[in-house]
Design an enzyme around this catalytic site. Structure first.
Site, PDB file in Angstrom:
ATOM      1  CG  ASN A 115     -42.717  16.801  82.960  1.00 19.20           C
ATOM      2  OD1 ASN A 115     -41.912  17.639  82.513  1.00 19.20           O
ATOM      3  ND2 ASN A 115     -42.458  16.096  84.046  1.00 19.20           N
ATOM      4  CG  HIS A 119     -38.880  12.234  85.392  1.00 21.14           C
ATOM      5  ND1 HIS A 119     -38.666  13.302  86.253  1.00 21.14           N
ATOM      6  CD2 HIS A 119     -38.250  11.174  85.956  1.00 21.14           C
ATOM      7  CE1 HIS A 119     -37.950  12.884  87.283  1.00 21.14           C
ATOM      8  NE2 HIS A 119     -37.680  11.611  87.129  1.00 21.14           N
ATOM      9  N   GLY A 168     -32.600  24.182  77.302  1.00 20.90           N
ATOM     10  CA  GLY A 168     -33.599  24.203  76.237  1.00 20.90           C
ATOM     11  C   GLY A 168     -33.305  23.328  75.039  1.00 20.90           C
TER      12      GLY A 168
HETATM   13  C1  GRF Z   1     -34.295  17.012  80.433  1.00 20.06           C
HETATM   14  O1  GRF Z   1     -33.415  16.002  80.765  1.00 20.06           O
HETATM   15  C2  GRF Z   1     -35.698  16.693  80.902  1.00 20.06           C
HETATM   16  O2  GRF Z   1     -35.948  15.334  81.015  1.00 20.06           O
HETATM   17  C3  GRF Z   1     -35.745  17.292  82.276  1.00 20.06           C
HETATM   18  O3  GRF Z   1     -34.940  18.440  82.198  1.00 20.06           O
HETATM   19  C4  GRF Z   1     -33.972  18.296  81.166  1.00 20.06           C
HETATM   20  C5  GRF Z   1     -34.062  19.504  80.288  1.00 20.06           C
HETATM   21  O4  GRF Z   1     -33.009  19.549  79.368  1.00 20.06           O
HETATM   22  N1  GRF Z   1     -37.107  17.469  82.696  1.00 20.06           N
HETATM   23  P1  GRF Z   1     -32.995  20.660  78.242  1.00 20.06           P
HETATM   24  O5  GRF Z   1     -33.112  22.017  78.927  1.00 20.06           O
HETATM   25  O6  GRF Z   1     -34.160  20.394  77.342  1.00 20.06           O
HETATM   26  O7  GRF Z   1     -31.687  20.509  77.545  1.00 20.06           O
END
Ligand code: GRF
Length: 204
Positions: free
Chosen positions: A112, A114, A19
């Site tokens: 989203n 990525h 998160g």
């Molecule tokens: C991020 O790298 C995002 O791009 C991917 O999942 C990861 C989540 O990281 N979809 P966090 O939980 O926000 O630290």
């Protein structure tokens, strides 16, 4: 937002992991200027042990734990989202594919992020360290982030922003992930803000 009602937009963040992005977005909308535009009012997670739930508690944001059966074969929790008056959805490390019920209820209102430069290194099963390992194994000289609207296919909707970083010769998935996270934290909150401003301006 919605039906021309001028009020602060309620944002739901869907997340399955640590998160860190959710935390940055919550904080972004706690700032004086941004708090007039939107507020993160709900964290949705499919994992009751996800770190993001602790972040929600710290910021006194409500949480909703979702179950597979209802998400994919029920109404996709649209009813609950509407009960919370959610206007906009942000996926931040959410691993389930968003069902059509939600996409139809929130057209152009789901973003989203990525951790690579789509359309490369996307699709089912491409998340976290798997993405970075694939980028390194392919000998890419650069990677980056993609922020895009969500449609019914994995990592497929219209791209709203890409930002790049260098892949260094001795990078590991972890060291590359660190650089990618830096980019995500820098851009994602602002991009959510920009999307909200565009929707407001369009009066939808
Ligand atoms: C991020 O790298 C995002 O791009 C991917 O999942 C990861 C989540 O990281 N979809 P966090 O939980 O926000 O630290």
């Amino acid at each position: 937002m919605g039906n021309g009602i001028a009020r602060i937009a309620n944002i739901a963040i869907f997340a399955s992991g640590a998160g860190s992005n959710a935390s940055k977005i919550i904080e972004h909308f706690e700032q004086p200027e941004q708090s007039k535009l939107g507020k993160v009012t709900l964290i949705v997670s499919n994992k009751s042990s996800a770190g993001v739930l602790g972040i929600a508690t710290q910021h006194q944001v409500q949480t909703l734990i979702i179950e597979k059966e209802k998400f994919f074969r029920g109404d996709g929790y649209v009813h609950e989202l509407q009960e919370h008056y959610i206007d906009f959805i942000v996926l931040a490390g959410f691993l389930w594919k968003v069902p059509a019920t939600i996409i139809n209820a929130y057209p152009g209102r789901i973003l989203n992020i990525h951790p690579a430069l789509l359309p490369k290194y996307g699709g089912k099963g491409m998340y976290g360290g798997v993405v970075h390992a694939a980028v390194i194994a392919a000998g890419e000289k650069e990677s980056g982030i993609t922020i895009h609207l969500v449609d019914e296919q994995y990592d497929n909707g219209d791209i709203v922003l890409q930002a790049k970083c260098i892949v260094q010769e001795h990078d590991t998935p972890d060291s590359l992930a660190e650089r990618i996270h830096f980019l995500e934290h820098l851009h994602y909150p602002k991009e959510v803000e920009d999307c909200l401003r565009k929707l407001l301006k369009a009066g939808v």
